[in-house]
Design a protein around this motif. Sequence first.
Motif, PDB file in Angstrom:
ATOM      1  N   LYS A   1       0.851  -1.193   0.000  1.00 60.80           N
ATOM      2  CA  LYS A   1       0.000   0.000   0.000  1.00 60.80           C
ATOM      3  C   LYS A   1       0.884   1.239   0.000  1.00 60.80           C
ATOM      4  O   LYS A   1       1.787   1.357   0.827  1.00 60.80           O
ATOM      5  CB  LYS A   1      -0.863   0.044   1.271  1.00 60.80           C
ATOM      6  CG  LYS A   1      -2.028  -0.889   1.241  1.00 60.80           C
ATOM      7  CD  LYS A   1      -3.051  -0.452   2.291  1.00 60.80           C
ATOM      8  CE  LYS A   1      -4.203  -1.435   2.280  1.00 60.80           C
ATOM      9  NZ  LYS A   1      -5.449  -0.814   2.729  1.00 60.80           N
ATOM     10  N   ILE A   2       0.580   2.155  -0.902  1.00 59.66           N
ATOM     11  CA  ILE A   2       1.281   3.441  -0.905  1.00 59.66           C
ATOM     12  C   ILE A   2       0.387   4.429  -0.157  1.00 59.66           C
ATOM     13  O   ILE A   2      -0.626   4.885  -0.670  1.00 59.66           O
ATOM     14  CB  ILE A   2       1.570   3.901  -2.349  1.00 59.66           C
ATOM     15  CG1 ILE A   2       2.464   2.856  -3.035  1.00 59.66           C
ATOM     16  CG2 ILE A   2       2.221   5.280  -2.345  1.00 59.66           C
ATOM     17  CD1 ILE A   2       2.753   3.136  -4.490  1.00 59.66           C
ATOM     18  N   LEU A   3       0.768   4.713   1.076  1.00 62.61           N
ATOM     19  CA  LEU A   3      -0.048   5.596   1.926  1.00 62.61           C
ATOM     20  C   LEU A   3       0.284   7.066   1.661  1.00 62.61           C
ATOM     21  O   LEU A   3      -0.548   7.944   1.859  1.00 62.61           O
ATOM     22  CB  LEU A   3       0.183   5.281   3.403  1.00 62.61           C
ATOM     23  CG  LEU A   3      -0.003   3.802   3.796  1.00 62.61           C
ATOM     24  CD1 LEU A   3       0.254   3.618   5.276  1.00 62.61           C
ATOM     25  CD2 LEU A   3      -1.390   3.331   3.450  1.00 62.61           C
ATOM     26  N   GLY A   4       1.493   7.304   1.228  1.00 63.29           N
ATOM     27  CA  GLY A   4       1.923   8.660   0.875  1.00 63.29           C
ATOM     28  C   GLY A   4       2.949   8.547  -0.236  1.00 63.29           C
ATOM     29  O   GLY A   4       3.693   7.568  -0.295  1.00 63.29           O
TER      30      GLY A   4
ATOM     31  N   GLN B   1      -2.062   8.944   8.051  1.00 61.62           N
ATOM     32  CA  GLN B   1      -2.085   7.864   7.055  1.00 61.62           C
ATOM     33  C   GLN B   1      -2.644   6.574   7.658  1.00 61.62           C
ATOM     34  O   GLN B   1      -3.419   5.863   7.024  1.00 61.62           O
ATOM     35  CB  GLN B   1      -0.667   7.651   6.496  1.00 61.62           C
ATOM     36  CG  GLN B   1      -0.226   8.821   5.613  1.00 61.62           C
ATOM     37  CD  GLN B   1       1.263   8.853   5.332  1.00 61.62           C
ATOM     38  OE1 GLN B   1       2.072   8.314   6.100  1.00 61.62           O
ATOM     39  NE2 GLN B   1       1.652   9.515   4.255  1.00 61.62           N
ATOM     40  N   ILE B   2      -2.275   6.281   8.900  1.00 62.88           N
ATOM     41  CA  ILE B   2      -2.797   5.078   9.560  1.00 62.88           C
ATOM     42  C   ILE B   2      -4.293   5.232   9.835  1.00 62.88           C
ATOM     43  O   ILE B   2      -5.091   4.335   9.567  1.00 62.88           O
ATOM     44  CB  ILE B   2      -2.032   4.814  10.880  1.00 62.88           C
ATOM     45  CG1 ILE B   2      -0.600   4.365  10.585  1.00 62.88           C
ATOM     46  CG2 ILE B   2      -2.761   3.759  11.725  1.00 62.88           C
ATOM     47  CD1 ILE B   2       0.285   4.256  11.817  1.00 62.88           C
ATOM     48  N   LEU B   3      -4.674   6.398  10.344  1.00 69.76           N
ATOM     49  CA  LEU B   3      -6.086   6.609  10.706  1.00 69.76           C
ATOM     50  C   LEU B   3      -7.005   6.552   9.487  1.00 69.76           C
ATOM     51  O   LEU B   3      -8.174   6.216   9.601  1.00 69.76           O
ATOM     52  CB  LEU B   3      -6.256   7.963  11.405  1.00 69.76           C
ATOM     53  CG  LEU B   3      -5.636   8.085  12.791  1.00 69.76           C
ATOM     54  CD1 LEU B   3      -5.896   9.466  13.361  1.00 69.76           C
ATOM     55  CD2 LEU B   3      -6.155   7.017  13.725  1.00 69.76           C
TER      56      LEU B   3
ATOM     57  N   PRO C   1      -8.919   1.667   7.033  1.00 72.51           N
ATOM     58  CA  PRO C   1      -9.549   0.718   7.952  1.00 72.51           C
ATOM     59  C   PRO C   1      -8.683  -0.506   8.252  1.00 72.51           C
ATOM     60  O   PRO C   1      -8.791  -1.092   9.328  1.00 72.51           O
ATOM     61  CB  PRO C   1     -10.816   0.280   7.200  1.00 72.51           C
ATOM     62  CG  PRO C   1     -11.043   1.299   6.151  1.00 72.51           C
ATOM     63  CD  PRO C   1      -9.727   1.938   5.841  1.00 72.51           C
ATOM     64  N   GLN C   2      -7.786  -0.862   7.330  1.00 72.61           N
ATOM     65  CA  GLN C   2      -6.984  -2.075   7.556  1.00 72.61           C
ATOM     66  C   GLN C   2      -5.921  -1.911   8.640  1.00 72.61           C
ATOM     67  O   GLN C   2      -5.345  -2.896   9.081  1.00 72.61           O
ATOM     68  CB  GLN C   2      -6.311  -2.500   6.253  1.00 72.61           C
ATOM     69  CG  GLN C   2      -7.293  -3.162   5.299  1.00 72.61           C
ATOM     70  CD  GLN C   2      -6.579  -3.944   4.220  1.00 72.61           C
ATOM     71  OE1 GLN C   2      -5.849  -3.349   3.432  1.00 72.61           O
ATOM     72  NE2 GLN C   2      -6.778  -5.246   4.169  1.00 72.61           N
ATOM     73  N   PHE C   3      -5.667  -0.684   9.074  1.00 76.40           N
ATOM     74  CA  PHE C   3      -4.626  -0.483  10.081  1.00 76.40           C
ATOM     75  C   PHE C   3      -5.183  -0.226  11.479  1.00 76.40           C
ATOM     76  O   PHE C   3      -4.442   0.145  12.387  1.00 76.40           O
ATOM     77  CB  PHE C   3      -3.717   0.688   9.685  1.00 76.40           C
ATOM     78  CG  PHE C   3      -3.014   0.472   8.385  1.00 76.40           C
ATOM     79  CD1 PHE C   3      -2.297  -0.696   8.156  1.00 76.40           C
ATOM     80  CD2 PHE C   3      -3.066   1.412   7.370  1.00 76.40           C
ATOM     81  CE1 PHE C   3      -1.653  -0.920   6.956  1.00 76.40           C
ATOM     82  CE2 PHE C   3      -2.425   1.209   6.166  1.00 76.40           C
ATOM     83  CZ  PHE C   3      -1.719   0.039   5.953  1.00 76.40           C
ATOM     84  N   GLN C   4      -6.486  -0.403  11.666  1.00 75.98           N
ATOM     85  CA  GLN C   4      -7.079  -0.057  12.962  1.00 75.98           C
ATOM     86  C   GLN C   4      -6.976  -1.229  13.945  1.00 75.98           C
ATOM     87  O   GLN C   4      -7.071  -2.386  13.553  1.00 75.98           O
ATOM     88  CB  GLN C   4      -8.546   0.347  12.781  1.00 75.98           C
ATOM     89  CG  GLN C   4      -8.775   1.427  11.717  1.00 75.98           C
ATOM     90  CD  GLN C   4      -7.769   2.583  11.788  1.00 75.98           C
ATOM     91  OE1 GLN C   4      -7.495   3.111  12.857  1.00 75.98           O
ATOM     92  NE2 GLN C   4      -7.202   2.965  10.649  1.00 75.98           N
TER      93      GLN C   4
ATOM     94  N   HIS D   1       5.225   8.875  16.157  1.00 73.25           N
ATOM     95  CA  HIS D   1       3.776   8.632  16.214  1.00 73.25           C
ATOM     96  C   HIS D   1       3.473   7.232  16.751  1.00 73.25           C
ATOM     97  O   HIS D   1       2.345   6.936  17.116  1.00 73.25           O
ATOM     98  CB  HIS D   1       3.156   8.747  14.818  1.00 73.25           C
ATOM     99  CG  HIS D   1       3.124  10.142  14.263  1.00 73.25           C
ATOM    100  ND1 HIS D   1       2.554  11.201  14.934  1.00 73.25           N
ATOM    101  CD2 HIS D   1       3.574  10.646  13.088  1.00 73.25           C
ATOM    102  CE1 HIS D   1       2.662  12.297  14.191  1.00 73.25           C
ATOM    103  NE2 HIS D   1       3.277  11.984  13.080  1.00 73.25           N
ATOM    104  N   LEU D   2       4.475   6.357  16.725  1.00 73.03           N
ATOM    105  CA  LEU D   2       4.260   4.950  17.101  1.00 73.03           C
ATOM    106  C   LEU D   2       4.719   4.682  18.531  1.00 73.03           C
ATOM    107  O   LEU D   2       4.912   3.544  18.920  1.00 73.03           O
ATOM    108  CB  LEU D   2       5.032   4.035  16.139  1.00 73.03           C
ATOM    109  CG  LEU D   2       4.721   4.218  14.650  1.00 73.03           C
ATOM    110  CD1 LEU D   2       5.651   3.339  13.809  1.00 73.03           C
ATOM    111  CD2 LEU D   2       3.273   3.866  14.349  1.00 73.03           C
ATOM    112  N   ARG D   3       4.882   5.755  19.314  1.00 68.49           N
ATOM    113  CA  ARG D   3       5.514   5.604  20.621  1.00 68.49           C
ATOM    114  C   ARG D   3       4.553   5.172  21.714  1.00 68.49           C
ATOM    115  O   ARG D   3       4.966   5.006  22.863  1.00 68.49           O
ATOM    116  CB  ARG D   3       6.161   6.932  21.033  1.00 68.49           C
ATOM    117  CG  ARG D   3       5.133   7.976  21.406  1.00 68.49           C
ATOM    118  CD  ARG D   3       5.703   9.359  21.563  1.00 68.49           C
ATOM    119  NE  ARG D   3       4.672  10.315  21.933  1.00 68.49           N
ATOM    120  CZ  ARG D   3       3.783  10.842  21.086  1.00 68.49           C
ATOM    121  NH1 ARG D   3       3.793  10.497  19.817  1.00 68.49           N
ATOM    122  NH2 ARG D   3       2.877  11.705  21.511  1.00 68.49           N
TER     123      ARG D   3
END
Length: 304
Positions: free
Chosen positions: A4-7, A63-65, A68-71, A99-101
Amino acid sequence: MQVKILGSAAGGGFPQWNCACSNCARLRAGNFHGHARSQAQVAVRATGRPWCLVNASPDLRTQILSDPQFQPERAPRDSPIAAVVLTSADVDQVIGLLHLREFQPLRISATSAIQQILREENSVFRALEQTQRQAEWETIRPGVRHDLKSPDGASLGLTIEPVSLGGILPGYAGKSGGSDDAVVGLFIEANQRRFFFAPSLPRIEERWLDEWDRCEAILIDGTFWSDDELVRTRGEGKTAREMGHIPISGAGGTLEALAKLKRTRRIFYHINNTNSILDEDSAEHLHVTAAGWEIARDGMEIQL
Ligand SMILES: [Zn+2]
């Protein structure tokens, strides 16, 4: 394998907050035939396995929010994202780690040079290591295949092979030279499928071409159309090549250098807001697509 290219934009995104180049100005004014883009970010997974992020963009939270596949589903702290692989310590490739902390177990794979900058020289990244069940770092090396795992040690079904792309360290690192693992490209393989990934491509070796053409896809540096693009826009600064990016056009540019590739799916990725290929009415856009290249867009999915 699902990619997936999110950005898809280079540093600053498109439009860039402080930029009034022709592309950014026309996009804001609503008379641009093309799409806004967030900063370059890819997620990949083997069929049915958890996701691995390739780099961590400043836009990562949004990008994560937005997908739906990343929730998280089953429990608090249950992200389907299990791992991150880094290809450089460039701000635009690593700042999203912050952001992943949120006490999320993650396995982060990076070369020694990248880890030294993040873990020893920039204490803010210790936010990822406040408890034992947070980041687990793994060292990857150019030329050595590496199986990616989730934090609990389970295989992600993904194998990477880093390729050394040279020693240009990011400007903030405050050093001029680096070791040969400061910037890497990645062969990423799953389900007997393979693609090559390099958002920054400072050089091309002839022997790589056959290998790239045997891949299902290559997702490579489309930052600048021309070598002097930023100098012309800003009136100063470095050329594309001085910044570690072979431009698309001109002698030795990626279009010319990769003209031999016939089989693989070729996608320009990490596109700077000044790049005229973003304008879908431009001669440059038509030139690139007529040559068989695709131009990455946010939300693009590649099933390999
Ligand atoms: Zn701009």
